[in-house]
Design a protein around this motif. Structure first.
Motif, PDB file in Angstrom:
ATOM      1  N   ASN A  81      42.033 -18.340   6.803  1.00 25.20           N
ATOM      2  CA  ASN A  81      40.729 -18.757   7.305  1.00 25.20           C
ATOM      3  C   ASN A  81      39.868 -19.400   6.219  1.00 25.20           C
ATOM      4  O   ASN A  81      40.138 -19.242   5.028  1.00 25.20           O
ATOM      5  N   VAL A  82      38.829 -20.094   6.677  1.00 26.56           N
ATOM      6  CA  VAL A  82      37.894 -20.745   5.756  1.00 26.56           C
ATOM      7  C   VAL A  82      37.306 -19.729   4.773  1.00 26.56           C
ATOM      8  O   VAL A  82      37.129 -20.022   3.588  1.00 26.56           O
ATOM      9  N   ALA A  83      37.015 -18.520   5.244  1.00 24.04           N
ATOM     10  CA  ALA A  83      36.412 -17.493   4.387  1.00 24.04           C
ATOM     11  C   ALA A  83      37.297 -17.153   3.192  1.00 24.04           C
ATOM     12  O   ALA A  83      36.798 -16.695   2.160  1.00 24.04           O
ATOM     13  N   ASP A  84      38.614 -17.379   3.310  1.00 23.45           N
ATOM     14  CA  ASP A  84      39.534 -17.037   2.233  1.00 23.45           C
ATOM     15  C   ASP A  84      39.448 -17.992   1.051  1.00 23.45           C
ATOM     16  O   ASP A  84      39.856 -17.636  -0.053  1.00 23.45           O
ATOM     17  N   VAL A  85      38.941 -19.207   1.259  1.00 20.09           N
ATOM     18  CA  VAL A  85      38.967 -20.213   0.187  1.00 20.09           C
ATOM     19  C   VAL A  85      37.615 -20.841  -0.106  1.00 20.09           C
ATOM     20  O   VAL A  85      37.461 -21.533  -1.106  1.00 20.09           O
ATOM     21  N   MET A  86      36.612 -20.591   0.720  1.00 20.56           N
ATOM     22  CA  MET A  86      35.331 -21.289   0.556  1.00 20.56           C
ATOM     23  C   MET A  86      34.595 -20.819  -0.690  1.00 20.56           C
ATOM     24  O   MET A  86      34.808 -19.716  -1.198  1.00 20.56           O
ATOM     25  N   SER A  87      33.695 -21.667  -1.187  1.00 26.57           N
ATOM     26  CA  SER A  87      32.808 -21.309  -2.289  1.00 26.57           C
ATOM     27  C   SER A  87      31.549 -20.679  -1.711  1.00 26.57           C
ATOM     28  O   SER A  87      30.924 -21.245  -0.813  1.00 26.57           O
ATOM     29  N   ARG A  88      31.194 -19.500  -2.217  1.00 21.60           N
ATOM     30  CA  ARG A  88      29.995 -18.818  -1.738  1.00 21.60           C
ATOM     31  C   ARG A  88      28.802 -19.182  -2.633  1.00 21.60           C
ATOM     32  O   ARG A  88      28.971 -19.646  -3.743  1.00 21.60           O
ATOM     33  N   ASN A  89      27.601 -18.954  -2.120  1.00 21.24           N
ATOM     34  CA  ASN A  89      26.374 -19.344  -2.833  1.00 21.24           C
ATOM     35  C   ASN A  89      26.435 -20.809  -3.261  1.00 21.24           C
ATOM     36  O   ASN A  89      26.349 -21.134  -4.451  1.00 21.24           O
ATOM     37  N   PRO A  90      26.601 -21.722  -2.304  1.00 21.32           N
ATOM     38  CA  PRO A  90      26.781 -23.133  -2.660  1.00 21.32           C
ATOM     39  C   PRO A  90      25.482 -23.793  -3.095  1.00 21.32           C
ATOM     40  O   PRO A  90      24.384 -23.278  -2.858  1.00 21.32           O
ATOM     41  N   VAL A  91      25.637 -24.948  -3.711  1.00 20.86           N
ATOM     42  CA  VAL A  91      24.486 -25.782  -4.060  1.00 20.86           C
ATOM     43  C   VAL A  91      23.924 -26.382  -2.773  1.00 20.86           C
ATOM     44  O   VAL A  91      24.677 -26.889  -1.935  1.00 20.86           O
ATOM     45  N   THR A  92      22.616 -26.315  -2.598  1.00 22.32           N
ATOM     46  CA  THR A  92      21.965 -26.931  -1.443  1.00 22.32           C
ATOM     47  C   THR A  92      20.796 -27.783  -1.925  1.00 22.32           C
ATOM     48  O   THR A  92      20.255 -27.573  -3.018  1.00 22.32           O
ATOM     49  N   LEU A  93      20.415 -28.728  -1.101  1.00 22.77           N
ATOM     50  CA  LEU A  93      19.305 -29.637  -1.416  1.00 22.77           C
ATOM     51  C   LEU A  93      18.231 -29.509  -0.344  1.00 22.77           C
ATOM     52  O   LEU A  93      18.518 -29.158   0.802  1.00 22.77           O
ATOM     53  N   SER A  94      17.005 -29.817  -0.728  1.00 21.63           N
ATOM     54  CA  SER A  94      15.888 -29.729   0.202  1.00 21.63           C
ATOM     55  C   SER A  94      15.580 -31.095   0.805  1.00 21.63           C
ATOM     56  O   SER A  94      15.734 -32.133   0.147  1.00 21.63           O
ATOM     57  N   HIS A  95      15.123 -31.077   2.038  1.00 20.23           N
ATOM     58  CA  HIS A  95      14.825 -32.310   2.774  1.00 20.23           C
ATOM     59  C   HIS A  95      13.728 -33.133   2.112  1.00 20.23           C
ATOM     60  O   HIS A  95      13.640 -34.350   2.323  1.00 20.23           O
ATOM     61  N   ASP A  96      12.869 -32.503   1.306  1.00 19.47           N
ATOM     62  CA  ASP A  96      11.752 -33.234   0.714  1.00 19.47           C
ATOM     63  C   ASP A  96      12.067 -33.775  -0.682  1.00 19.47           C
ATOM     64  O   ASP A  96      11.178 -34.278  -1.366  1.00 19.47           O
ATOM     65  N   MET A  97      13.326 -33.689  -1.112  1.00 17.24           N
ATOM     66  CA  MET A  97      13.721 -34.256  -2.399  1.00 17.24           C
ATOM     67  C   MET A  97      13.866 -35.765  -2.315  1.00 17.24           C
ATOM     68  O   MET A  97      14.116 -36.327  -1.241  1.00 17.24           O
ATOM     69  N   THR A  98      13.736 -36.435  -3.461  1.00 17.38           N
ATOM     70  CA  THR A  98      14.058 -37.853  -3.546  1.00 17.38           C
ATOM     71  C   THR A  98      15.534 -38.016  -3.896  1.00 17.38           C
ATOM     72  O   THR A  98      16.205 -37.051  -4.265  1.00 17.38           O
ATOM     73  N   VAL A  99      16.014 -39.246  -3.787  1.00 19.21           N
ATOM     74  CA  VAL A  99      17.389 -39.527  -4.171  1.00 19.21           C
ATOM     75  C   VAL A  99      17.620 -39.167  -5.636  1.00 19.21           C
ATOM     76  O   VAL A  99      18.646 -38.586  -5.985  1.00 19.21           O
ATOM     77  N   ARG A 100      16.675 -39.478  -6.490  1.00 17.89           N
ATOM     78  CA  ARG A 100      16.799 -39.162  -7.914  1.00 17.89           C
ATOM     79  C   ARG A 100      16.950 -37.650  -8.125  1.00 17.89           C
ATOM     80  O   ARG A 100      17.811 -37.196  -8.882  1.00 17.89           O
ATOM     81  N   GLN A 101      16.127 -36.860  -7.442  1.00 21.96           N
ATOM     82  CA  GLN A 101      16.185 -35.406  -7.591  1.00 21.96           C
ATOM     83  C   GLN A 101      17.507 -34.849  -7.071  1.00 21.96           C
ATOM     84  O   GLN A 101      18.126 -33.982  -7.695  1.00 21.96           O
ATOM     85  N   GLY A 102      17.947 -35.344  -5.918  1.00 26.67           N
ATOM     86  CA  GLY A 102      19.202 -34.870  -5.361  1.00 26.67           C
ATOM     87  C   GLY A 102      20.388 -35.236  -6.231  1.00 26.67           C
ATOM     88  O   GLY A 102      21.290 -34.415  -6.463  1.00 26.67           O
ATOM     89  N   TRP A 103      20.388 -36.464  -6.721  1.00 22.28           N
ATOM     90  CA  TRP A 103      21.463 -36.922  -7.611  1.00 22.28           C
ATOM     91  C   TRP A 103      21.524 -36.057  -8.864  1.00 22.28           C
ATOM     92  O   TRP A 103      22.593 -35.697  -9.331  1.00 22.28           O
ATOM     93  N   TRP A 104      20.353 -35.719  -9.409  1.00 23.12           N
ATOM     94  CA  TRP A 104      20.307 -34.932 -10.638  1.00 23.12           C
ATOM     95  C   TRP A 104      20.848 -33.521 -10.408  1.00 23.12           C
ATOM     96  O   TRP A 104      21.530 -32.964 -11.259  1.00 23.12           O
ATOM     97  N   VAL A 105      20.550 -32.938  -9.257  1.00 26.77           N
ATOM     98  CA  VAL A 105      21.078 -31.605  -8.935  1.00 26.77           C
ATOM     99  C   VAL A 105      22.602 -31.644  -8.852  1.00 26.77           C
ATOM    100  O   VAL A 105      23.292 -30.771  -9.397  1.00 26.77           O
ATOM    101  N   LEU A 106      23.141 -32.646  -8.178  1.00 28.51           N
ATOM    102  CA  LEU A 106      24.599 -32.771  -8.076  1.00 28.51           C
ATOM    103  C   LEU A 106      25.222 -32.915  -9.465  1.00 28.51           C
ATOM    104  O   LEU A 106      26.258 -32.308  -9.760  1.00 28.51           O
ATOM    105  N   TYR A 107      24.582 -33.715 -10.311  1.00 30.82           N
ATOM    106  CA  TYR A 107      25.098 -33.931 -11.661  1.00 30.82           C
ATOM    107  C   TYR A 107      25.053 -32.639 -12.473  1.00 30.82           C
ATOM    108  O   TYR A 107      26.023 -32.269 -13.130  1.00 30.82           O
ATOM    109  N   GLN A 108      23.915 -31.955 -12.438  1.00 27.11           N
ATOM    110  CA  GLN A 108      23.765 -30.735 -13.239  1.00 27.11           C
ATOM    111  C   GLN A 108      24.731 -29.649 -12.807  1.00 27.11           C
ATOM    112  O   GLN A 108      25.262 -28.905 -13.632  1.00 27.11           O
TER     113      GLN A 108
END
Length: 221
Positions: A81-108
């Motif tokens: 099942n998905v639960a056997d391999v998924m990553s828990r506590n994933p990175v999430t982004l907020s709807h009010d972020m800009t592209v720059r902010q979201g890109w930086w979170v993914l990079y970090q």
């Protein structure tokens, strides 16, 4: 169970077979290099040591390997099942972020994609680095700096992938693989019955599971 979430909320919930008929057309995203993290790293060999010290080091490594073999084997079970391999506590982004902010979170955080959450904390889209790098999205190389600044200042909601499929933790991996192939996505958010994010599962998670100890049992049943 699969679902589709957009800016208006839950749009669909049902089986993978039906999802294939209602999933919107999504652009295929490019794959990224897999960086597996093995459970048993190989011992580093020392250089520049005297022959006797090197011999003693080799003997120690051999004895350690032998002692590992004498230990009781770890109980294994198939990964289904998905639960056997998924990553828990994933990175999430907020709807009010800009592209720059979201890109930086993914990079970090070193991830290629992350779900975007709305005001109520539910999934409304998916931001993907590969999707952002599509040529049709980017200014021309000789474009003015202001054009690039305008791109980075855009709200995430204007560039995110939406609607986006999501999956529940109890779904079989073979059905997840089917949806990933159909949509061309590299991963899906894992959500509970209320649509709140529990984890994230990617093609890389499945590949890493193949490399690690427990065998995958994709075709059971």
């Amino acid at each position: 169970m699969f679902a589709i979430y957009g800016t208006s909320g839950l749009m669909y919930r049902g089986l993978a077979e039906d999802l294939r008929r209602v999933v919107p057309t999504l652009r295929s995203v490019r794959t990224r290099a897999l960086e597996p993290e093995f459970d048993r790293p190989l011992p580093a060999l020392e250089t520049g040591t005297p022959p006797n010290a090197e011999h003693r080091g080799s003997a120690h490594v051999a004895l350690s390997a032998y002692s590992q073999l004498q230990r009781a084997p770890v109980a294994r079970r198939p990964l289904r099942n998905v639960a056997d391999v998924m990553s828990r506590n994933p990175v999430t982004l907020s709807h009010d972020m800009t592209v720059r902010q979201g890109w930086w979170v993914l990079y970090q955080r070193g991830v290629g994609q992350a779900p975007v959450l709305g005001r109520n904390g539910l999934v409304i889209g998916l931001l993907s680095r590969a999707e952002l790098m599509q040529p049709e999205r980017l200014p021309t190389p000789d474009g003015h700096a202001l054009v690039w600044q305008a791109l980075m200042a855009q709200p995430l909601t204007q560039v995110m992938l939406s609607p986006v499929p999501a999956v529940s933790a109890e779904v079989e991996l073979r059905r997840l693989a089917l949806v990933l192939l159909d949509t061309g996505l590299q991963g899906l958010p894992v959500v509970d019955d209320e649509g709140r994010v529990e984890g994230f599962v990617t093609r890389s998670d499945i590949l890493k599971a193949v490399v690690h100890d427990p065998p995958l049992d994709l075709w059971a049943g």
